[in-house]
Write an enzyme that holds these catalytic residues in place. Structure first.
Site, mmCIF file in Angstrom:
data_model
loop_
_atom_site.group_PDB
_atom_site.id
_atom_site.type_symbol
_atom_site.label_atom_id
_atom_site.label_comp_id
_atom_site.label_asym_id
_atom_site.label_seq_id
_atom_site.Cartn_x
_atom_site.Cartn_y
_atom_site.Cartn_z
ATOM 1 N N HIS A 1 0.838 -1.211 0.000
ATOM 2 C CA HIS A 1 0.000 0.000 0.000
ATOM 3 C C HIS A 1 0.870 1.257 0.000
ATOM 4 O O HIS A 1 0.444 2.307 0.461
ATOM 5 C CB HIS A 1 -0.942 0.032 1.201
ATOM 6 C CG HIS A 1 -1.668 -1.257 1.436
ATOM 7 N ND1 HIS A 1 -2.880 -1.547 0.845
ATOM 8 C CD2 HIS A 1 -1.327 -2.356 2.164
ATOM 9 C CE1 HIS A 1 -3.269 -2.760 1.230
ATOM 10 N NE2 HIS A 1 -2.339 -3.270 2.008
ATOM 11 N N SER B 1 14.796 20.438 -16.444
ATOM 12 C CA SER B 1 13.543 21.168 -16.647
ATOM 13 C C SER B 1 13.868 22.439 -17.401
ATOM 14 O O SER B 1 14.927 23.026 -17.212
ATOM 15 C CB SER B 1 12.918 21.500 -15.291
ATOM 16 O OG SER B 1 12.071 22.620 -15.421
ATOM 17 N N LYS C 1 16.080 20.959 -11.320
ATOM 18 C CA LYS C 1 15.433 19.680 -11.612
ATOM 19 C C LYS C 1 16.331 18.694 -12.358
ATOM 20 O O LYS C 1 17.114 19.064 -13.223
ATOM 21 C CB LYS C 1 14.164 19.904 -12.455
ATOM 22 C CG LYS C 1 13.020 20.516 -11.693
ATOM 23 C CD LYS C 1 12.514 19.665 -10.525
ATOM 24 C CE LYS C 1 11.727 18.454 -10.980
ATOM 25 N NZ LYS C 1 10.438 18.818 -11.599
ATOM 26 N N GLU D 1 9.842 7.466 -16.882
ATOM 27 C CA GLU D 1 8.470 7.947 -17.104
ATOM 28 C C GLU D 1 7.961 7.529 -18.481
ATOM 29 O O GLU D 1 6.801 7.138 -18.642
ATOM 30 C CB GLU D 1 8.414 9.463 -16.954
ATOM 31 C CG GLU D 1 8.549 9.892 -15.506
ATOM 32 C CD GLU D 1 8.706 11.391 -15.337
ATOM 33 O OE1 GLU D 1 8.117 11.945 -14.425
ATOM 34 O OE2 GLU D 1 9.436 12.011 -16.134
#
Ligand code: ARG
Length: 466
Positions: free
Chosen positions: A159, A286, A292, A299
């Site tokens: 979880h 970024s 970043k 992804e």
């Protein structure tokens, strides 16, 4: 008499197709990539035609030479593909016949229906082998990263909540297991791809005495014992795309596994976890935020799963309700199949590269794994060994956790008196339960993340993958 043309509209047609019809029906823009397999199949077919007396030796030599020349030109990029010739089969045969008169005999007892089934099977056979290679490389990268960090312990999660401690290697080996099943499925699929459909003609075979066994042998359609594998029903052979569906299904499940691995990598690379550091070359920045470093490869691995699932659904939908036998709908199988093979292969390769350029932050892992609540179950097991029924032990430790929470103390810092205030079964040996090293050495059940067991599993995989 007019010279016979290899174009599919010869004979009964008075003119060519309307311009937008040619555009709509063509497949050359994507099936050109079957050229090597188409030529390989044609050479085998011609060799067989010569053996049964349909072609002379001279004709076979001319055809083979012509096809090899065309192959060289395609490979060099100088071959001109013509949209009005529809597909890879017509383009190659048409050009061959223009150069070699005997080319007009090549299509004897062959239809594009069995030809395309053959080409796709030849192509997919290679793709599966290549994909298996990538999957094994990814397994190796996972094992190597686990081995390099064999002493690293992290929290295992259910979880997405901290559950119990596991070796980092154990977590990675879970993916090695998944990939192993993917490889088994792909191999299994390979055995059904590896069956020769040539000789099925358009639908009903041929009246000519074809030697299908010879063609199958020439093209390597043989099982592990060297026995040639032939399709056994001409109608099935020209309309069957089960093998493509099977591949797309096996690839979809592989994509699921890659996506789950990608998700773990994304989480681990985030500041909140900080378990790993991906090398700069395998991350992106970024455009706005200078600080970043984004895990874009992972992804995209996660994101590309969508198209792989879509391709499987497309294929299933394409086949559903098709009347026997070949229907032009089947031409729509290729882009879906190609896309799945390309996507899954590239994703597997990139995930492997990413892992090979990933370092583990041992300190962050140690901090996270040092959370004593991860050993709450071990404390219950301690009580079980004192003779307490597990249900009761679970309840008692729950009360201990509540006490620690209320006191604002970590679980492992409760005094014996505090523990005994909950239950008298706790003895002076209770605090030792929170010794993480000791706790890991006690997990000796097969398949569990214990010190010895994980070392054994790492050794097993290293041997199996070497
Ligand atoms: N381009 C076609 C395909 O991909 C080849 C077979 C065409 N056969 C036919 N009878 N029109 O399926």
């Amino acid at each position: 008499m007019k010279k016979p043309s290899p174009v599919s509209r010869s004979g009964r047609f008075t003119g060519g197709p309307a311009a937008d019809v040619a555009q709509f029906t063509q497949s050359i823009s994507f099936d050109w990539r079957l050229w090597r397999h188409d030529i390989q199949g044609s050479i085998a077919h011609a060799t067989m035609l010569q053996s049964i007396g349909i072609l002379t030796r001279k004709e076979l030599t001319a055809i083979t030479k012509g096809l090899r020349q065309i192959a060289a030109e395609i490979s060099a990029g100088s071959f001109v593909w013509k949209l009005e010739l529809e597909d890879v089969h017509m383009n190659i045969e048409s050009e061959l016949t223009r150069r070699v008169p005997a080319g007009a005999k090549l299509h004897t007892a062959r239809s594009r229906n069995d030809q395309v089934a053959l080409d796709v099977r030849l192509w997919l056979r290679e793709e599966i082998t290549a994909l298996l290679g990538e999957a094994v490389s990814l397994q190796r990268a996972l094992v190597a990263l686990g081995q390099e960090n064999a002493d690293v312990i992290i929290p295992g999660y259910t979880h997405l909540q901290r559950a119990q401690p596991v070796y980092f290697a154990h977590h990675l080996l879970a993916y090695v297991e998944m990939l192993e099943r993917d490889c088994e499925r792909l191999w299994d699929c390979h055995s059904r791809v590896n069956v020769c459909p040539l000789g099925s003609g358009a639908i009903a075979g041929s009246t000519l005495p074809l030697d299908r066994l010879m063609v199958a042998r020439l093209l390597g359609f043989v099982d592990t014992e060297g026995k040639p594998q032939l399709t056994q029903n001409s109608m099935d052979a020209v309309s069957d795309r089960d093998f493509a569906v099977e591949f797309c299904a096996a690839a979809a499940l592989l994509a699921v596994h890659l996506s789950r691995l990608a998700e773990d990598v994304i989480l681990w690379a985030g500041t909140e976890f900080d378990f790993i550091k991906i090398a700069d070359a395998y991350t992106t920045g970024s455009s706005l935020m200078p600080q970043k470093k984004n895990p874009d490869i992972a992804e995209l691995a996660r994101g590309k799963t969508g198209r792989v699932f879509g391709n499987l659904m497309s294929l299933l939908t394409l086949l559903k309700g098709l009347p026997m036998t070949y229907n032009r709908d089947l031409q729509e199988d290729k882009e879906r199949l190609f896309d799945t093979a390309d996507t899954v292969r590239a994703t597997t390769r990139l995930m492997e590269a990413l892992l090979l350029h990933t370092k583990v932050n041992k300190d962050s892992c140690a901090t996270a794994a040092g959370d004593p609540s991860l050993l709450a179950t071990d404390l219950a097991d301690y009580l079980v060994l004192k003779g307490m029924p597990f249900r009761q032990a679970h309840h008692v430790v729950g009360a201990v956790v509540g006490l620690a929470e209320k006191a604002g103390q970590p679980l492992n810092e409760l005094t014996l008196a505090q523990l005994q205030s909950v239950d008298n079964a706790f003895g002076p040996d209770a605090p030792a339960v929170f010794d993480l090293k000791r706790a890991m050495s006690k997990r000796n059940v097969v398949g569990s993340p214990g010190t010895k067991e994980v070392a054994r599993q790492l050794a097993r995989w290293r041997a199996q993958l070497s």
